[in-house]
Design an enzyme around this catalytic site. Structure first.
Site, PDB file in Angstrom:
ATOM      1  N   TYR A 239       3.498   1.466   4.930  1.00 57.30           N
ATOM      2  CA  TYR A 239       2.465   2.002   4.040  1.00 57.30           C
ATOM      3  C   TYR A 239       2.048   3.414   4.477  1.00 57.30           C
ATOM      4  O   TYR A 239       1.475   3.608   5.544  1.00 57.30           O
ATOM      5  CB  TYR A 239       1.247   1.071   3.991  1.00 57.30           C
TER       6      TYR A 239
ATOM      7  N   THR B 138      -3.717  -3.126   1.972  1.00 57.59           N
ATOM      8  CA  THR B 138      -3.885  -1.676   2.206  1.00 57.59           C
ATOM      9  C   THR B 138      -2.712  -0.839   1.707  1.00 57.59           C
ATOM     10  O   THR B 138      -2.594   0.327   2.073  1.00 57.59           O
ATOM     11  CB  THR B 138      -4.086  -1.389   3.715  1.00 57.59           C
TER      12      THR B 138
HETATM   13  N1  LIG Z   1       4.841  -8.076   1.788  1.00 56.58           N
HETATM   14  C1  LIG Z   1       5.087  -7.288   0.766  1.00 56.58           C
HETATM   15  O1  LIG Z   1       6.245  -6.986   0.444  1.00 56.58           O
HETATM   16  C2  LIG Z   1       3.937  -6.760  -0.043  1.00 56.58           C
HETATM   17  C3  LIG Z   1       4.165  -6.194  -1.312  1.00 56.58           C
HETATM   18  C4  LIG Z   1       3.070  -5.738  -2.046  1.00 56.58           C
HETATM   19  C5  LIG Z   1       1.804  -5.830  -1.504  1.00 56.58           C
HETATM   20  N2  LIG Z   1       1.607  -6.354  -0.245  1.00 56.58           N
HETATM   21  C6  LIG Z   1       0.256  -6.442   0.361  1.00 56.58           C
HETATM   22  O2  LIG Z   1      -0.599  -7.128  -0.562  1.00 56.58           O
HETATM   23  C7  LIG Z   1      -1.710  -6.302  -0.883  1.00 56.58           C
HETATM   24  C8  LIG Z   1      -2.195  -6.560  -2.292  1.00 56.58           C
HETATM   25  O3  LIG Z   1      -1.177  -6.324  -3.234  1.00 56.58           O
HETATM   26  P1  LIG Z   1      -1.161  -5.033  -4.174  1.00 56.58           P
HETATM   27  O4  LIG Z   1      -1.869  -3.913  -3.554  1.00 56.58           O
HETATM   28  O5  LIG Z   1       0.269  -4.857  -4.560  1.00 56.58           O
HETATM   29  O6  LIG Z   1      -1.861  -5.546  -5.504  1.00 56.58           O
HETATM   30  P2  LIG Z   1      -3.292  -6.161  -5.865  1.00 56.58           P
HETATM   31  O7  LIG Z   1      -4.137  -6.294  -4.671  1.00 56.58           O
HETATM   32  O8  LIG Z   1      -3.022  -7.368  -6.682  1.00 56.58           O
HETATM   33  O9  LIG Z   1      -3.863  -5.055  -6.844  1.00 56.58           O
HETATM   34  C9  LIG Z   1      -4.372  -3.819  -6.370  1.00 56.58           C
HETATM   35  C10 LIG Z   1      -4.912  -3.073  -7.565  1.00 56.58           C
HETATM   36  O10 LIG Z   1      -5.952  -3.853  -8.167  1.00 56.58           O
HETATM   37  C11 LIG Z   1      -7.152  -3.109  -8.243  1.00 56.58           C
HETATM   38  N3  LIG Z   1      -8.251  -4.059  -8.017  1.00 56.58           N
HETATM   39  C12 LIG Z   1      -8.700  -4.576  -6.857  1.00 56.58           C
HETATM   40  N4  LIG Z   1      -9.698  -5.442  -7.072  1.00 56.58           N
HETATM   41  C13 LIG Z   1      -9.888  -5.477  -8.429  1.00 56.58           C
HETATM   42  C14 LIG Z   1     -10.776  -6.172  -9.268  1.00 56.58           C
HETATM   43  N5  LIG Z   1     -11.678  -7.020  -8.776  1.00 56.58           N
HETATM   44  N6  LIG Z   1     -10.685  -5.964 -10.612  1.00 56.58           N
HETATM   45  C15 LIG Z   1      -9.774  -5.115 -11.129  1.00 56.58           C
HETATM   46  N7  LIG Z   1      -8.904  -4.422 -10.370  1.00 56.58           N
HETATM   47  C16 LIG Z   1      -8.952  -4.598  -9.029  1.00 56.58           C
HETATM   48  C17 LIG Z   1      -7.056  -2.066  -7.169  1.00 56.58           C
HETATM   49  O11 LIG Z   1      -7.845  -0.938  -7.539  1.00 56.58           O
HETATM   50  P3  LIG Z   1      -8.734  -0.072  -6.522  1.00 56.58           P
HETATM   51  O12 LIG Z   1      -7.892   0.183  -5.299  1.00 56.58           O
HETATM   52  O13 LIG Z   1      -9.058   1.130  -7.302  1.00 56.58           O
HETATM   53  O14 LIG Z   1      -9.969  -0.864  -6.177  1.00 56.58           O
HETATM   54  C18 LIG Z   1      -5.557  -1.747  -7.183  1.00 56.58           C
HETATM   55  O15 LIG Z   1      -5.269  -0.854  -8.226  1.00 56.58           O
HETATM   56  C19 LIG Z   1      -1.153  -4.889  -0.656  1.00 56.58           C
HETATM   57  O16 LIG Z   1      -2.159  -3.907  -0.613  1.00 56.58           O
HETATM   58  C20 LIG Z   1      -0.383  -5.088   0.621  1.00 56.58           C
HETATM   59  O17 LIG Z   1      -1.255  -5.143   1.734  1.00 56.58           O
HETATM   60  C21 LIG Z   1       2.665  -6.843   0.481  1.00 56.58           C
END
Ligand SMILES: NC(=O)c1ccc[n+]([C@@H]2O[C@H](COP(=O)([O-])OP(=O)(O)OC[C@H]3O[C@@H](n4cnc5c(N)ncnc54)[C@H](OP(=O)(O)O)[C@@H]3O)[C@@H](O)[C@H]2O)c1
Length: 293
Positions: free
Chosen positions: A65, A31
């Protein structure tokens, strides 16, 4: 296995066991960047609810977030469905003192409109001594405010230090950057965690930004494998993680992305696919410091 909700069929997805024995879904919903734009609020809520309907009941968030806005949005998205959800939140390192972590957790619970978290993580290591954070996590667990606790962005030496402290051996997971392009943890952190029965949570599983996604999706081998399976490159990237018993938490606000991500669970990569992925996305030949976003 399927279950019914309001007439809709949705599949229960595979789980892994945390060291405490609790099941945790292998595929969830991130999220980060949700709740920041009022114009997108309803579509983000709808996307999370669609994900729940499809069985992606693990929702990952953090007090960071949107400065609490993502937690508030989740509170709305899961209203009336709390029991279905495996809820994960994270405390800022600067709040992770003995008293500060308890108070931060209580604020998160209020925003999420719940009285417990399934999992509470230290977002990354800061200046507060780890022993203090672990003490706060134990207090929260004893009070029933969190079921389990863990860490995020901890490299192997941080894990070793945490495990040497009182309460450290109760850490159940480490949430880290892990995807096809960033495979450094395979050198030592992943085996270290596996050796202790700790499942890793992979964040940014499909690359968090357009440039990161290009590094992954533009590789011809990934495209080829996706075509071979009538799948998308994102599904192959997720299936690759899921097949290594890692928990993946892709963030998707587009409903097509939500459906696609759920579909990755049904994609089985063959030995040949995995070998081709190893060639296209090699593991670094020596230990690299843990990469973070
Ligand atoms: N612990 C930490 O330090 C840390 C750091 C980073 C992230 N996180 C957590 O991990 C989660 C996921 O990581 P993230 O948000 O960095 O990156 P991610 O989930 O790898 O990528 C998110 C991006 O990918 C797009 N997307 C989603 N499904 C897709 C698909 N099937 N095909 C093409 N594009 C797609 C999304 O677009 P749309 O939204 O437009 O669908 C968004 O732009 C975060 O949201 C957070 O909860 C934790």
């Amino acid at each position: 296995m399927t279950a019914k909700r309001k007439g809709a069929e949705y599949a229960k997805i595979r789980t892994l066991r945390l060291p405490t024995g609790r099941p945790i879904p292998v595929l969830g919903q991130g999220t980060w960047r949700m709740g920041e734009d009022p114009a997108k609020r309803q579509s983000e809520i709808d996307a999370l609810r669609l994900g729940l309907d499809l069985g992606m009941t693990l929702i990952d968030t953090a007090e960071m977030y949107g400065d609490g806005a993502a937690e508030e949005l989740i509170g709305e998205a899961i209203a009336g469905r709390r029991a279905e959800v495996f809820l994960v939140s994270k405390v800022y390192p600067h709040n992770a003192t003995r008293r500060g972590a308890v108070e931060a957790c209580e604020r998160s619970l209020r925003r999420l409109v719940t009285d417990y978290l399934d999992l509470y993580l230290l977002h990354w290591r800061g200046a507060v001594p780890l022993a203090e954070t672990l003490e706060a996590f134990q207090l929260l667990k004893q009070a029933g405010k969190i079921r389990d606790y863990g860490v995020s962005n901890f490299d192997t030496d941080d894990m070793e230090e945490a495990f040497s402290l009182p309460g450290g051996e109760e850490i159940v997971t480490n949430q880290v950057l892990y995807n096809l392009v960033h495979r450094g943890i395979e050198r030592d952190l992943l085996p270290w965690c596996r050796g202790r029965g700790l499942p890793i949570m992979a964040y940014s599983p499909i690359g968090h930004s357009a440039s990161e996604q290009r590094k992954m999706f533009d590789r011809s081998q990934l495209k080829l494998i996706a075509r071979r399976h009538h799948a998308t490159p994102a599904q192959v990237a997720l299936a690759w993680l899921l097949q290594r018993d890692v928990i993946a938490i892709p963030k998707a606000s587009n409903p097509e992305h939500v459906r696609e991500n759920r579909g990755a669970l049904d994609l089985i990569l063959a030995k040949k696919d995995l070998e081709e992925l190893d060639q296209a996305f090699p593991v670094p030949c020596k230990k690299v410091p843990l990469e973070v976003k």
